[in-house]
Design an enzyme around this catalytic site. Structure first.
Site, PDB file in Angstrom:
ATOM      1  N   SER A  53       0.811  -1.227   0.000  1.00  0.00           N
ATOM      2  CA  SER A  53       0.000   0.000   0.000  1.00  0.00           C
ATOM      3  C   SER A  53       0.833   1.261   0.000  1.00  0.00           C
ATOM      4  O   SER A  53       0.297   2.347  -0.165  1.00  0.00           O
ATOM      5  CB  SER A  53      -0.947   0.003   1.200  1.00  0.00           C
ATOM      6  OG  SER A  53      -0.201  -0.100   2.390  1.00  0.00           O
ATOM      7  N   HIS A  92       1.306   4.284   7.026  1.00  0.00           N
ATOM      8  CA  HIS A  92       0.789   5.138   5.967  1.00  0.00           C
ATOM      9  C   HIS A  92       1.184   6.584   6.191  1.00  0.00           C
ATOM     10  O   HIS A  92       1.711   6.945   7.233  1.00  0.00           O
ATOM     11  CB  HIS A  92      -0.750   5.027   5.887  1.00  0.00           C
ATOM     12  CG  HIS A  92      -1.207   3.754   5.225  1.00  0.00           C
ATOM     13  ND1 HIS A  92      -2.503   3.305   5.308  1.00  0.00           N
ATOM     14  CD2 HIS A  92      -0.554   2.839   4.455  1.00  0.00           C
ATOM     15  CE1 HIS A  92      -2.621   2.166   4.622  1.00  0.00           C
ATOM     16  NE2 HIS A  92      -1.448   1.873   4.118  1.00  0.00           N
ATOM     17  N   ASP A 118      -7.760   6.215   4.634  1.00  0.00           N
ATOM     18  CA  ASP A 118      -7.819   5.014   5.456  1.00  0.00           C
ATOM     19  C   ASP A 118      -9.104   4.852   6.249  1.00  0.00           C
ATOM     20  O   ASP A 118      -9.186   3.966   7.085  1.00  0.00           O
ATOM     21  CB  ASP A 118      -6.649   5.020   6.441  1.00  0.00           C
ATOM     22  CG  ASP A 118      -5.335   4.702   5.747  1.00  0.00           C
ATOM     23  OD1 ASP A 118      -4.286   4.960   6.365  1.00  0.00           O
ATOM     24  OD2 ASP A 118      -5.373   4.212   4.608  1.00  0.00           O
TER      25      ASP A 118
END
Lengths: 176, 261
Positions: A53, A92, A118
């Protein structure tokens, strides 16, 4: 077996010394890890990337080095954070930061390679990440080295084999 | 001087003391050679060697190519000879201190891991930091002790006189082995109650008794250092088997030679 016979020739103190040599190796590795986590102020100072990701920045199998500084997170930082009740932390980038009147921060995150932010990964009803959920900030990385950890986690018997080989090696050889 | 004619029987029976195949010789010939080498008078009989008997039942056979194994097996054999055949009582202080420091540091490591497992991260930091620091301090102390205090000492012991007349005899044995060399240097340091086996001088070479060490004030006439430089081949044969007789003879030579001075 020669090795077993040579071990049987040792006195109690010498056997204790061999056992100590093995324990020292294991405990040295452990203490270096714990010492690192104290110094970096983060529970797990070195983590491995498991998903794609964050491509092209981080690929699966990369090793990440984390610290948890006392200064607040800024937009664009790559953070490792935990969602309550979910065991695996997420790496992230921080997209938005909102500060409340009392100074507490609310953050929104998104993986570079993901199409949306998210919120789909957070708990139902949760819209933001807070300061307490952040485990650390990424300070550096080593590509591909973490593949070994992924391998060991996918096949836990390998951990036992590795430890067993180390034990045999240390217990049956005397130090110079 | 013309060499004496030797007949076949005496040639077969007499074995040279420096041969490495002494384990292959028949027992009687070995006993004769041992007696000659120890140079004891006719009034003293040869005492059977407990160490050699022990070796006969549990032979020490090591890998000839590994210097580390050769040295370690020789060190162990030296210790056994001194305790079993020459009635020394081993002083375990160095070993015990080293083990104590080591296990104490491992204990701190165990406590640290258990504590950080039970108590979650930010709260466990102070105790964790203290335990990690204690671990490295104790580990450093152990390494320091082994390097500087223990050094290359392999045996420290004391022998009490059977008759109770002479004072206790203290001995310290140090062995040194240079990398890639086939020689091992064995230093025997002697002392009595006051000097407790003083540190050796830098003497090297075959069987050098240090007169300077003996003249050291307050040490008495029983202090001194004897150094033996021998090849591993003097004690191990081509199969890696340790010759108990060869070792015992050399140690006896050192101890008895000292007494004769």
């Amino acid at each position: 077996m020669d090795a077993l016979k040579s071990l049987s020739r040792l006195s109690v103190r010498q056997l204790a010394q061999q056992a100590l040599n093995f324990c020292l190796i294991v405990s040295s590795a452990l203490m270096i890890w714990k010492g690192l986590s104290v110094v970096t102020n983060s529970e797990s100072p070195i983590v491995v990337v498991l998903s794609e990701s964050m491509e092209p920045a981080f690929a699966r199998g990369d090793l990440l080095f984390l610290t948890l500084p006392s200064t607040p997170v800024t937009i664009g930082d790559i953070c490792v954070f935990k969602i309550q009740d979910k065991p695996i932390p997420i790496v992230h980038r921080v997209l938005e930061i909102h500060a409340a009147q009392n100074g507490s921060q609310y953050m929104l995150t998104k993986g570079d390679n993901n199409p949306t932010n998210d919120r789909a990964l957070y708990n139902p009803g949760q819209m933001w990440i807070r300061q307490e959920d952040v485990v650390g900030k990424v300070q550096g990385f080593l590509p591909h080295v973490g593949m070994v950890t992924i391998l060991l986690n996918d096949h836990p018997q390998l951990k036992v084999v590795l430890l067993g080989v180390l034990a045999l090696f240390v217990l049956f050889s005397r130090e110079e | 001087m013309a060499p004496r004619k030797k007949d076949a029987a005496s040639t077969a029976a007499a074995t040279q003391p420096s041969t490495t195949t002494i384990s292959a010789a028949p027992p009687t010939a070995a006993a004769i050679a041992l007696k000659d080498a120890l140079n004891v008078g006719p009034a003293v009989s040869v005492v059977p060697s407990a160490f050699c008997a022990d070796l006969a039942s549990n032979p020490i056979i090591v890998n000839n190519s590994s210097d580390s194994e050769l040295k370690h097996a020789l060190d162990d054999a030296l210790k056994k000879v001194l305790v079993q055949d020459f009635s020394f009582i081993e002083n375990h202080t160095h070993t015990d201190t080293r083990l104590l420091l080591g296990y104490a540091s491992v204990l701190f490591a165990a406590v640290a891991s258990a504590y950080s497992y039970v108590v979650p991260f930010p709260e466990c930091k102070p105790v964790l930091a203290a335990c990690v620091a204690a671990y490295f301090v104790l580990n450093g102390a152990m390494v320091g002790y082994t390097t500087f205090v223990e050094g290359n000492v392999i045996f420290r012991g004391v022998r009490k006189d059977v008759l109770g007349l002479d004072p206790d005899e203290y001995i310290t044995v140090r062995t040194t082995h240079e990398q890639f060399s086939s020689d091992v240097k064995i230093e025997f340091s002697f002392g009595d109650e006051t000097s407790k086996a003083a540190a050796p001088t830098s003497a090297a070479g075959k069987k050098v008794a240090s007169a300077a060490a003996r003249a050291r004030k307050g040490a008495g006439s029983r202090a001194g250092t004897v150094t033996l430089v021998k090849s591993f081949g003097a004690y191990y044969d081509v199969d890696g088997r340790l010759s108990g007789e060869a070792l015992m003879r050399d140690v006896a030579g050192v101890l008895h030679g000292r007494k004769a001075d």
